[in-house]
Design an enzyme around this catalytic site. Structure first.
Site, PDB file in Angstrom:
ATOM      1  CD  GLU A 163     -11.909   4.041   2.463  1.00 11.68           C
ATOM      2  OE1 GLU A 163     -12.093   3.817   1.254  1.00 11.68           O
ATOM      3  OE2 GLU A 163     -10.793   4.382   2.911  1.00 11.68           O
ATOM      4  CG  LEU A 165     -12.356   6.887   5.483  1.00 13.77           C
ATOM      5  CD1 LEU A 165     -12.883   7.652   6.677  1.00 13.77           C
ATOM      6  CD2 LEU A 165     -12.949   7.454   4.219  1.00 13.77           C
ATOM      7  CE  LYS A 222     -13.010  -1.192   8.106  1.00 13.98           C
ATOM      8  NZ  LYS A 222     -12.199   0.013   8.224  1.00 13.98           N
ATOM      9  CB  CYS A 278     -15.996   1.455  12.787  1.00 12.07           C
ATOM     10  SG  CYS A 278     -17.013   2.114  11.460  1.00 12.07           S
TER      11      CYS A 278
END
Ligand SMILES: NC(=O)C1=CN([C@@H]2O[C@H](COP(=O)(O)OP(=O)(O)OC[C@H]3O[C@@H](n4cnc5c(N)ncnc54)[C@H](O)[C@@H]3O)[C@@H](O)[C@H]2O)C=CC1
Ligand SMILES: O=C(O)[C@H]1O[C@H](OP(=O)(O)OP(=O)(O)OC[C@H]2O[C@@H](n3ccc(=O)[nH]c3=O)[C@H](O)[C@@H]2O)[C@H](O)[C@@H](O)[C@@H]1O
Length: 464
Positions: A163, A165, A222, A278
């Site tokens: 993901e 976002l 990612k 993150c």
């Protein structure tokens, strides 16, 4: 594999909740169930009052309101959801390991493994398992091993669908994703699974933006995307220090280089340092992986991004202390903002936590305001650092609701989150209430320095 009618997502957090809400809203033909072992979190996702949702994210309550109870469900019944779904997304947390091998760098995959074991135990029919969590390269093979050894003759296809976002803009990012990445095996069943997941996104994302790769490329992309983004912030922050030593202004430098279409204008905002759950975790993970393959130079290169981020936070605190005549002991300092960026209530790894901790070490008396973060959260964040006892943290700070009132008799204000409301605060009234000289330290570059100085403030803006 039968047609996809039921999907479920394990993990109702900042990713699982918004992602599944958008899928449900865009795909009324699918039943979407989001499950979590945290019953309190699920209760809040089911709260009648949509202002009670566990996550603050612009536009989220509207999307949840549209689909919840129709084709979007939140539940603690993990086994049942696994059993019913043809496709299972895993969106649980993957924090940095705090123990054992890889402590402080590697990703802790215990939550992922538990999910895999739950799926292996419950599944009676073939399933597609989708890694939504951010995972180290080659995790899919570990997942597959657990899933393929159930002895039940059930076939599992593992896909990687990271993901991208960003919090605060999650709904918009999900609705208008730059790209959707789907990694999977190049076998016939792997290709079919990739197409089935792609078909879900094709309900609202143009097909040319849905990229299919092998699993390892997807997992690595990612980590690399986050590393590149964080690297831009550290790059501009490192230059902000140089600007402060010269007559250059980081805002002007960022604008000048951002006009180069090869560099581009985004992610060049100098700040007190990046935060969020993150960036640091994913770079540490990248560093760990590189080092574990003996790629010391590669590991050192990316580690610098984190070192510069730590430097930037420390530099900000040092600037506060030296400006205030080398001591903040006993001084009342108002911190504006605690979230790691505006428009979210998430505080994980927020620069504010580290700035506050350092100021408390210097015996400052802190007053804290954030429009979306609770006192409980702020205290938990500081306690988690373990620098001092919880009692001492409670003595060192007060959390308030009205920043103008709280500025009374304060020595300084530091802006740590770029909430829009701080730009339009009644700065004239604030100035009148503060002790003089009235210091403002703008760690987000949201105030007009000239205007603040015209009011009378001694204003330090990062990077100028
Ligand atoms: N927060 C963000 O903006 C982004 C996060 N990610 C990645 O997505 C993943 C999830 O992140 P967040 O949503 O922020 O985490 P989070 O901590 O907000 O949510 C994770 C949820 O999983 C639940 N959970 C853990 N183990 C479980 C189990 N065995 N069964 C059921 N539920 C379980 C937890 O109770 C928690 O509610 C992480 O890998 C993160 O790196 C990726 C992109 C953006
Ligand atoms: O994997 C993730 O968790 C996500 O991490 C980031 O999203 P997020 O951390 O939510 O927010 P960002 O907008 O990237 O901001 C991260 C931090 O960098 C800071 N930042 C960002 C941009 C900038 O120019 N300057 C700057 O200091 C922000 O204030 C914030 O503290 C990425 O932008 C997402 O693509 C990714 O999916």
């Amino acid at each position: 594999m039968s047609e996809i009618k039921n999907i479920c997502c394990i993990g109702a957090g900042y990713v699982g909740g918004p992602t599944m809400a958008v899928i449900a809203a865009q795909c009324p033909h699918l039943k979407v169930t989001v499950v979590d072992i945290n019953a309190e979190r699920i209760d809040r996702w089911n709260a009648e009052d949509l202002d009670e949702l566990p996550i603050y994210e612009p536009g989220l309550k509207e999307v949840v309101g549209k689909a919840r109870g129709k084709n979007l469900f939140f539940s603690t019944e993990v086994d049942r959801a696994i059993d019913e779904a043809e496709m299972i997304f895993i969106s649980v947390n993957t924090p940095t390991k705090t123990y054992g091998k890889g402590k402080g760098q590697a990703a802790d995959l215990k939550f992922i493994e538990l999910c895999a074991r739950d799926i292996a135990r419950v599944a009676r029919e073939d399933k597609i398992v989708v890694e939504k969590s951010t995972l180290p390269v080659r995790t899919a093979s570990a997942l597959k091993e657990i899933l393929q050894n159930t002895g039940k003759g059930v076939h599992f296809e593992v896909l990687s669908n990271p993901e991208f976002l960003a919090e605060g803009t999650a709904i918009n990012d999900l609705l208008h994703a730059d790209r959707v990445l789907i990694g999977g095996d190049d076998t016939a069943s792997g290709k079919k699974a990739k197409d089935q997941l792609s078909a879900i996104y094709e309900n609202w994302i143009p097909k040319e933006r849905i990229l299919q790769t092998n699993v390892w490329s997807s997992e690595l992309s990612k980590l690399v995307a986050n590393a590149f983004l964080a690297q831009r912030v550290s790059s501009i922050n490192s230059i902000s220090a140089l600007c402060e030593k010269t007559d250059a202004n980081i805002g002007e430098v960022a604008r000048a280089i951002g006009y180069d279409s090869r560099i581009g204008p985004k992610f060049l905002q100098a700040s007190v340092g990046f935060g969020g759950s993150c960036f640091q975790k994913d770079i540490l993970n990248l560093v760990y992986i590189a080092r574990s393959f003996g790629l010391e130079e590669v590991a050192d290169y990316w580690e610098q991004v984190i070192l510069i981020n730590n430097y930037q936070r420390n530099r900000f605190v040092d600037k506060m202390i030296t400006s205030m005549y080398n001591t903040v002991a006993g001084k009342k300092i108002l911190l504006l903002g605690w979230a790691f960026k505006k428009d979210t209530n998430d505080t994980r790894e927020s620069a504010a936590i580290y700035v506050a901790d350092a100021l408390i070490e210097e015996r400052a008396s802190l007053v804290i305001y954030d429009p979306k973060v609770s006192e409980k959260r702020i205290l938990q964040d500081l306690d988690a650092l373990g620098t001092r006892s919880p009692e001492e943290n409670r003595k060192a700070l007060t959390v308030i609701q009205d920043p103008v009132l709280a500025s009374e008799q304060s020595h300084a204000i530091a802006i740590l989150t770029e909430w829009d409301e701080f730009k339009t605060l009644d700065w004239e009234s604030v100035y009148k209430k503060m002790l003089k000289p009235a210091f403002v330290f703008d760690g987000r570059r949201i105030l007009d320095t000239e205007q603040m100085e015209a009011i009378g403030f001694s204003c330090y803006t990062i990077g100028q």
